[in-house]
Design a protein around this motif. Structure first.
Motif, PDB file in Angstrom:
ATOM      1  N   UNK A  84     -15.776 -37.579 -62.305  1.00 39.39           N
ATOM      2  CA  UNK A  84     -16.349 -36.671 -61.305  1.00 39.39           C
ATOM      3  C   UNK A  84     -16.128 -37.334 -59.958  1.00 39.39           C
ATOM      4  N   UNK A  85     -15.468 -36.597 -59.068  1.00 39.06           N
ATOM      5  CA  UNK A  85     -15.085 -37.183 -57.780  1.00 39.06           C
ATOM      6  C   UNK A  85     -15.725 -36.444 -56.617  1.00 39.06           C
ATOM      7  N   UNK A  86     -16.115 -37.220 -55.599  1.00 35.28           N
ATOM      8  CA  UNK A  86     -16.514 -36.605 -54.328  1.00 35.28           C
ATOM      9  C   UNK A  86     -15.865 -37.378 -53.194  1.00 35.28           C
ATOM     10  N   UNK A  87     -16.058 -36.845 -51.996  1.00 31.33           N
ATOM     11  CA  UNK A  87     -15.462 -37.412 -50.791  1.00 31.33           C
ATOM     12  C   UNK A  87     -16.609 -38.023 -49.975  1.00 31.33           C
ATOM     13  N   UNK A  88     -16.539 -39.296 -49.668  1.00 30.27           N
ATOM     14  CA  UNK A  88     -17.648 -39.978 -48.975  1.00 30.27           C
ATOM     15  C   UNK A  88     -17.918 -39.425 -47.576  1.00 30.27           C
ATOM     16  N   UNK A  89     -17.001 -38.617 -47.050  1.00 32.20           N
ATOM     17  CA  UNK A  89     -17.229 -38.013 -45.731  1.00 32.20           C
ATOM     18  C   UNK A  89     -17.778 -36.585 -45.848  1.00 32.20           C
ATOM     19  N   UNK A  90     -18.084 -36.156 -47.063  1.00 34.70           N
ATOM     20  CA  UNK A  90     -18.610 -34.806 -47.274  1.00 34.70           C
ATOM     21  C   UNK A  90     -19.872 -34.841 -48.125  1.00 34.70           C
ATOM     22  N   UNK A  91     -21.021 -34.615 -47.478  1.00 37.44           N
ATOM     23  CA  UNK A  91     -22.265 -34.664 -48.255  1.00 37.44           C
ATOM     24  C   UNK A  91     -22.338 -33.512 -49.244  1.00 37.44           C
ATOM     25  N   UNK A  92     -21.763 -32.368 -48.903  1.00 37.84           N
ATOM     26  CA  UNK A  92     -21.814 -31.246 -49.852  1.00 37.84           C
ATOM     27  C   UNK A  92     -21.033 -31.571 -51.118  1.00 37.84           C
ATOM     28  N   UNK A  93     -19.925 -32.267 -50.981  1.00 44.67           N
ATOM     29  CA  UNK A  93     -19.144 -32.606 -52.185  1.00 44.67           C
ATOM     30  C   UNK A  93     -19.916 -33.595 -53.059  1.00 44.67           C
TER      31      UNK A  93
END
Ligand code: GDP
Length: 175
Positions: A84-93
């Motif tokens: 599961x991946x998110x982007x550290x510059x996107x709180x919504x992700x």
């Protein structure tokens, strides 16, 4: 020689870097204009795990949430591990990772009924404008049953191999 075949899902919101991750891991390349081909396809990576073991990974890259609505249980069927991946510059992700993990646990499980090993990746760590704290990632990871979390940069090739190795180790240990 034993060959383990593992279906691995790569999930998370659109634009967090999933297809770049697969491209980097499988082909060793980073291309900022790389575009995913549409369709539930998978990429293959073969690891010489030990003298006697090979691991053949089938990496299934889900596209962003907009396509997710049409994703069926068939997509999850037989999966042995998940990123599961998110982007550290996107709180919504980051916030959406809860949904992704819950959905995964609803739709996929190991033959013995346990949830499948899942690693949480905080991608784009090369960027300076982080909006998610390591403390909140840590808490979230522990509270939601991830085997681990790691910061990654697909761009700088940071922790890509390490993350997949950690996941494969876990998959082998629960089999
Ligand atoms: P996907 O929709 O989750 O498959 O995301 P993509 O792989 O298409 O990546 C979205 C954008 O983020 C692309 O422009 C990538 O080049 C960029 N990207 C992916 N990983 C990184 C990273 O680690 N650092 C930076 N700075 N950009 C990245």
């Amino acid at each position: 020689m034993t060959e383990h075949v593992m279906k691995i899902l790569i999930i998370g919101d659109g634009k967090v870097g999933k297809s770049s991750f697969v491209q980097r891991y499988v082909n060793g390349k980073f291309n900022s204009t790389y575009k995913t081909t549409v369709g539930a396809d998978f990429s293959v990576k073969v690891l010489q795990w030990s003298d006697k073991e090979k691991v053949r990974l089938h990496l299934w890259d889900i596209a962003g949430q907009e396509r997710f609505i049409s994703m069926t249980r068939a997509y999850y069927k037989g999966a042995l591990g998940c990123v599961v991946m998110f982007d550290v510059t996107s709180s919504s992700s980051f916030l959406r990772c809860l949904h992704w993990k819950q959905d995964l646990d609803n739709k996929a499980m190991l033959p013995n009924g346990d949830s499948i090993p899942c690693i949480l990746l905080a991608n784009k760590c090369d960027l300076s404008q982080w909006v998610v704290s390591t403390d909140s990632i840590n808490k979230f990871s522990q509270a939601n049953g991830f085997i681990a979390w790691m910061v990654t940069s697909v761009k700088d090739n940071k922790n890509i191999e390490e993350a997949m190795r950690r996941l494969v180790e876990e998959i082998l240990s629960v089999q």
